[in-house]
Design an enzyme around this catalytic site. Structure first.
Site, PDB file in Angstrom:
ATOM      1  CD  GLU A   1      -2.592   1.529   2.469  1.00 47.43           C
ATOM      2  OE1 GLU A   1      -2.720   0.601   3.273  1.00 47.43           O
ATOM      3  OE2 GLU A   1      -3.182   2.620   2.570  1.00 47.43           O
TER       4      GLU A   1
ATOM      5  CG  ASP B   1       7.452   8.703  14.283  1.00 39.70           C
ATOM      6  OD1 ASP B   1       8.342   9.562  14.215  1.00 39.70           O
ATOM      7  OD2 ASP B   1       6.240   8.971  14.166  1.00 39.70           O
TER       8      ASP B   1
ATOM      9  CG  ASP C   1       7.734  14.374  16.373  1.00 36.09           C
ATOM     10  OD1 ASP C   1       7.097  14.278  15.316  1.00 36.09           O
ATOM     11  OD2 ASP C   1       7.983  15.454  16.924  1.00 36.09           O
TER      12      ASP C   1
END
Ligand code: SF4
Ligand SMILES: [Zn+2]
Lengths: 492, 399
Positions: B44, B105, B107
């Protein structure tokens, strides 16, 4: 599985064959039972095992005991005795490989009952998850109570052969093993090398030395390997069982029995509300009828005009559950959020989530509000203020907050003491009593249940008498509602 | 260089960027390897178009289709999802996720409670050091402890970094497995209502934590000076709240409050107070055996968004996608080079496509380096995949 149900018992298998079939108290349930049993026995065995599994859940959630601790195991075994389930108490107390008739019969029941519940619990993802989590707890508890010789036999019976690492290899890494393995006497232990994903529970707790994708485990850590295997095997067979349900469900009596089994205990999932609650009242509800976890989120939202994802989810679903309509919900969040951001951003980034909670977006599932268990086990990170305050607040902060709300010193003292002991839901129940000036000692296991109980008092359905009658917190309503818990089955 | 970003220019610039600069070939090869044994088309992709229109369940079967799709839709942002058992499409709710890179991830907004130089979306060279530490610790753990090799590090475009692990074992790890890796790496736990978020207990420290501390130690004093963690009374208060032992806490408070502001000096004083105190109280101080380590970790250790790692089908921004707000390219970097990265030297679409921009030349060079870094990872992944397939084939012959 090949269970034939007869109205009357037809045959009693010979003890001789039972010895072969059931050599050990602890089983991995690889082969389904083949024998005829009566519908009556079928039903009894099923109900008895549900009781067993429920007592595991109760020990953890309502009693707040640490899983696999001594008190936890004692509580479970005590429960089994009071419920008249001596054979389970015996199997759980110390697993052995004795061969008395009583031993064999207990194992036979254990075996059959486990397979009956597979049929009852293979129906939905949620049921499967609940079942797998409980069966695994049971398995680990029983493994932990096993003694030396029984362990050896168990390994032999289940063909668990791993070769240990050589002495040279061990002496090269002994320093790391000492640092990273929580066992005393590393020097005298044999170590085995397995892939890290065979012992995920040790990995996640950082209780094993890892190098190059391998975990170096001691003999007693094999329970981790075993339970991981057991989990995989159980998950697969539940999926298979689900496909074959049609064949078994020719018999209507069976169908209703199996379907009803969990329902009778599963209670309300609060995914749809009974009444409509106007958002104008939320401020006063937050004070009078919200559990602390929700009151905290509500106040944070009012002050900061923002909540992070975890908070929006926890609070948003709760609001849905108490009867705030989708339209009101959108309005409520919009009004707060747009104090800091422009409307356009809210509509693009946040409105979707609100509709999603109501099953209007994405997979269109009607999500249930989170239970206490799920909230207590949730991950809370920097910047977050969701979760359960009794678990996720420093005691000092909690105390200040309660003082700020104006509770009397004694009530605060009680709540804090219980919180320190780790009985989060009991602390919540004390908070309930402090807010309502009651002494109900409710068993709280869902924020929405908390809300409903509070509403009952507000509406006068429950009379509050300020009297010391109830000693500890009796379990008023059992709600086994942690079904949608994602991580719970991974909790060690 | 700053200033001339104009989101309105993106629709014109993006088609040129995608054709001329986006490493389409390597990108497709990376995804193909990472999807195998499933075909590339089962992966995807998702696009965010102008005005935040979000297209999910896109897919491509080769580079040509990618090129066409990029030209046709001109996405402002490009995200990558999971590999399914079939070609992904909106209607198929029965599609099953078969594999997915193991992703991390990190951040900088999650560091807001410790960083003092910037907040929220802002970043500067000072707080970038947090990312340098995070990258080094996570990279070492993935390689040394888990044995992973195909690890791609990507600048997220604004204030963080992403990590993609493409090893077969990582790609096919189930969700309890991902959860366990995430938890193994996660040492900072607790929300805004918990002051002390790190609890190391009092037994031996796990080897992985010791290694992380060695890494932190390389940067700690510098960070102390950059960030001045303890220089104001508010900041000092945060430190005090992390000390569970009351006697020690009041000692520290008394001494540090009457000192000059310098965080480094205050830290040194804290250390000597702590040492004296534990020496004198002997066994009674077991509770605070690792207090110093706990503080260092709370201030410097990587803060992961564990939900991204645990989730199987969380979409993550693609390498070399443009950050629509900053115009910066999500460049691939080498973990060993993270500490030399300068934020304003990270190429942006505006300077790349404007010959007259002052940092055009430098951005072009850095873009080339980034593509080369990407290539290196992809080449070694291709090798590893070839070996795996050969071994698999041998295995099946044996049986
Ligand atoms: S115990 Fe349950 S209802 Fe009470 S505060 Fe915690 S999560 Fe909320
Ligand atoms: Zn900064």
């Amino acid at each position: 599985m090949d269970l034939n149900i007869r109205r009357k018992s037809t045959k009693v298998p010979l003890t001789g064959s039972l010895v072969e079939t059931y050599p050990h108290d602890l089983q991995m349930y690889k082969i389904p039972p083949i024998e005829d049993i009566t519908l009556q026995e079928f039903e009894n065995l099923a109900l008895e095992r549900v009781t067993l599994l429920r007592s595991l859940a109760t020990a953890t959630t309502l009693k707040g005991l640490r899983m696999y601790s001594e008190e936890w195991t004692d509580y479970v075994i005590g429960e089994l005795r009071t419920q008249g389930l001596k054979y389970y108490a015996k199997l759980c107390e110390k697993s052995s490989c004795a061969t008395t008739e009583a031993d064999l019969q207990a194992r036979r029941k254990d075996h059959i009952a486990h397979f009956i519940l597979r049929l009852a619990y293979c129906r939905t993802e949620e049921l499967r998850r609940w079942f797998v989590a409980r069966e695994l707890e049971l398995f680990k508890m029983r493994f932990a109570t096993m003694r030396g010789e029984a362990i050896e036999t168990f390994f032999k019976l289940n063909n668990l052969c791993y070769t240990s690492i050589t002495d040279e290899e061990k002496s090269e890494i002994i320093h790391y093993l000492r640092e990273s393995t929580p066992h005393p006497n590393i020097e005298n232990m044999k170590f085995y090398k397995v892939k890290f994903y065979e012992v995920l529970d040790l990995v996640k707790m950082r209780k094993v030395y890892l190098s190059g994708g391998y975990a170096y485990i001691a003999h007693k850590d094999f329970i981790s390997v075993l339970s991981a295997q057991y989990r995989t095997q159980l998950k697969q067979s539940l999926a298979v069982a689900c496909h074959h349900l049609g064949e078994i469900e020719q018999d209507e009596r069976l169908v209703s029995l199996l379907k009803g089994l969990h329902q009778s205990y599963s209670g309300n999932d609060y995914s749809s509300a009974k009444a409509v609650i106007p958002i104008e009242n939320l401020d006063s509800f937050a004070v009078k009828s919200f559990p602390l976890c929700m009151r905290q989120l509500h106040e944070q939202l009012r002050v900061a005009h923002h909540l992070r994802h975890g908070g929006r989810l926890q609070y948003g679903l709760f609001l849905k559950g108490i009867g705030v309509t989708l339209e009101d919900s959108l309005r409520f969040w919009r009004e707060e959020f747009t104090k800091l951001m422009d409307l356009d951003k809210f509509e693009k980034q946040y409105a979707y989530n609100v509709r999603y909670n109501y099953g209007k977006e994405g997979s269109k599932k009607n999500y249930s509000p989170f239970s206490c268990l799920k909230i207590i086990n949730t991950t809370v990170g920097p910047g977050d203020c969701h979760g359960c305050p009794y678990k996720h607040c420093d005691v000092g902060i909690l105390k200040n907050r309660l003082q700020g709300y104006g509770f009397d010193t004694q009530a605060i003292g009680e709540i804090i003491d219980i919180t320190k002991k780790g009985h989060f839901q009991v602390a919540c129940s004390k908070y309930f009593d402090a807010v309502h000036h009651s002494d109900l000692g409710l068993g709280i296991n869902h924020p929405n249940q908390y809300f409903e109980e509070s509403q009952k008092i507000a509406k006068g359905d429950v009379k509050v008498e300020i009297k010391k009658e109830v000693k500890s917190a009796p379990v008023k309503k059992e709600v086994v509602d942690e079904l949608d818990e994602m991580d719970f089955d991974e909790v060690m | 260089m700053v200033g001339h970003y104009d989101e309105n220019m993106l629709p014109e610039m993006l088609p040129i960027y995608y054709t001329r600069l986006f490493p389409q070939n390597i990108f497709c090869r990376w995804l193909t390897c990472g999807s195998s044994p499933q075909p590339l088309s089962n992966r995807e992709l998702s696009f965010t178009l102008a005005d935040d229109v979000y297209l999910r369940y896109l897919s491509i079967s080769n580079q040509k289709e990618l090129q066409t799709l990029l030209q046709k839709k001109c996405p402002h942002k490009l995200d990558i999802g999971a590999v399914y058992n079939t070609k992904p499409s909106i209607g198929r709710h029965d599609a099953v996720v078969l594999s997915r890179e193991l992703v991390f991830d990190i951040d900088l907004t999650d560091y807001d409670e410790v960083r003092t130089c910037c907040q929220e979306a802002k970043v500067c060279e000072k707080c970038w050091k947090f990312m340098v530490i995070a990258c080094e610790i996570i990279d070492k753990t993935l390689k040394e402890d888990f044995g992973f090799q195909s690890i791609l590090w990507v600048f997220s475009g604004r204030r963080g970094i992403h990590c993609w692990v493409s090893d077969y074992e990582a790609r096919t790890l189930d969700s309890p497995g991902r959860g366990a890796v995430a938890d193994y790496l996660c040492l900072i736990m607790g929300g805004d209502n918990q002051n002390k978020k790190v609890h190391l207990g009092s037994d031996n420290l796990h080897s992985s934590i010791r290694r992380a501390l060695t890494i932190i130690d390389k940067y700690f004093e510098q960070l102390l000076q950059d960030q001045e963690f303890f220089s104001t009374s508010d900041r000092l208060d945060k430190l005090l709240k992390m000390i569970p032992d009351e006697t020690l806490r009041s000692q520290v408070q008394k001494n540090l409050e009457s000192m000059p502001d310098s965080s480094l000096e205050r830290w040194k004083t804290f250390l000597s107070l702590y040492e004296n105190y534990t020496r004198e109280s002997g066994n009674n101080s077991r509770k605070i055996r690792y207090l110093v380590e706990e503080i260092k970790i709370q201030y410097c250790y990587p803060r992961l968004d564990v939900n991204v790692t645990k989730g199987f089908n969380h979409l993550l921004k693609s390498p070399f996608s443009i950050h629509p707000k900053t115009g910066k390219v999500s460049v691939v970097f080498k973990p060993s080079n993270a500490k030399n990265m300068k934020l304003d030297e990270i190429p942006s679409i505006y300077s790349l496509l404007d010959d007259s921009a002052p940092d055009n030349a430098q951005h072009e060079t850095n873009m080339r380096t980034a593509v080369k870094n990407f290539q290196e990872v992809v080449f070694s992944l291709e090798k590893a995949e070839a070996i795996r397939r050969k071994n698999d084939a041998n295995m099946s012959i044996e049986f």
